[in-house]
Scaffold this active site. Structure first.
Site, PDB file in Angstrom:
ATOM      1  N   GLN A  61       0.638  -1.346  -0.110  1.00  0.00           N
ATOM      2  CA  GLN A  61      -0.293  -0.386   0.161  1.00  0.00           C
ATOM      3  C   GLN A  61       1.256   1.509  -0.092  1.00  0.00           C
ATOM      4  O   GLN A  61       1.810   1.117   0.258  1.00  0.00           O
ATOM      5  CB  GLN A  61      -0.933   0.100   1.323  1.00  0.00           C
ATOM      6  CG  GLN A  61      -1.841   1.502   1.692  1.00  0.00           C
ATOM      7  CD  GLN A  61      -1.080   2.005   2.879  1.00  0.00           C
ATOM      8  OE1 GLN A  61      -1.012   1.273   3.586  1.00  0.00           O
ATOM      9  NE2 GLN A  61      -0.666   3.233   2.088  1.00  0.00           N
ATOM     10  N   CYS A  62       0.085   2.463  -0.535  1.00  0.00           N
ATOM     11  CA  CYS A  62       0.836   3.803  -0.519  1.00  0.00           C
ATOM     12  C   CYS A  62      -0.135   4.360  -0.609  1.00  0.00           C
ATOM     13  O   CYS A  62      -1.199   4.287   0.229  1.00  0.00           O
ATOM     14  CB  CYS A  62       2.182   3.703  -1.868  1.00  0.00           C
ATOM     15  SG  CYS A  62       1.413   3.268  -3.409  1.00  0.00           S
ATOM     16  N   ARG A  63       0.498   5.791  -1.101  1.00  0.00           N
ATOM     17  CA  ARG A  63      -0.703   6.738  -1.496  1.00  0.00           C
ATOM     18  C   ARG A  63      -1.843   6.445  -2.029  1.00  0.00           C
ATOM     19  O   ARG A  63      -2.593   7.292  -2.296  1.00  0.00           O
ATOM     20  CB  ARG A  63       0.088   8.208  -1.753  1.00  0.00           C
ATOM     21  CG  ARG A  63      -1.057   9.292  -1.982  1.00  0.00           C
ATOM     22  CD  ARG A  63       0.052  10.602  -1.856  1.00  0.00           C
ATOM     23  NE  ARG A  63      -0.604  11.927  -1.248  1.00  0.00           N
ATOM     24  CZ  ARG A  63      -0.797  12.480  -2.521  1.00  0.00           C
ATOM     25  NH1 ARG A  63      -0.921  12.472  -3.604  1.00  0.00           N
ATOM     26  NH2 ARG A  63      -2.283  13.335  -2.297  1.00  0.00           N
TER      27      ARG A  63
END
Length: 104
Positions: A61-63
């Site tokens: 997961q990231c932005r």
């Protein structure tokens, strides 16, 4: 590349499923808001590869989903076959699950 929606992730969390969530954003981003995953910035993903599970599902997961997709590709080249990318990242989580979440 396998993708997981924020709704699917929330269901896994709510059902206490056994999986690992890895947040590949930079530490300062993680400190603003996070979903409780392990913070391993993308730049250090190969250095800290031993912290990533090979025997249960792992959601990256990231932005927005771009850096985590890169992480999945890098790790798949290292032999990982249990990875999924969180589609839309923490921005999608804010939009679909938790509008109160602080994001930048």
């Amino acid at each position: 590349m396998k993708e997981v929606t924020v709704e699917e992730l929330k269901s896994k969390i709510d059902n206490n499923e056994d999986f690992q969530l890895i947040d590949v954003r930079e530490t300062f981003e993680y400190e603003v808001s996070n979903l409780g995953g392990l913070n391993i910035p993308l730049s250090g993903i190969l250095i800290e590869v031993d912290k990533i599970s090979k025997d249960k599902p792992v959601i990256m997961q990231c932005r927005s989903g771009k850096r985590s997709a890169q992480a999945v590709m890098i790790l798949e080249q290292q032999g990982f076959d249990n990875l999924a990318n969180l589609s839309g990242g923490i921005l999608a989580w804010k939009a679909e699950i938790d509008p109160e979440l602080d994001v930048y």
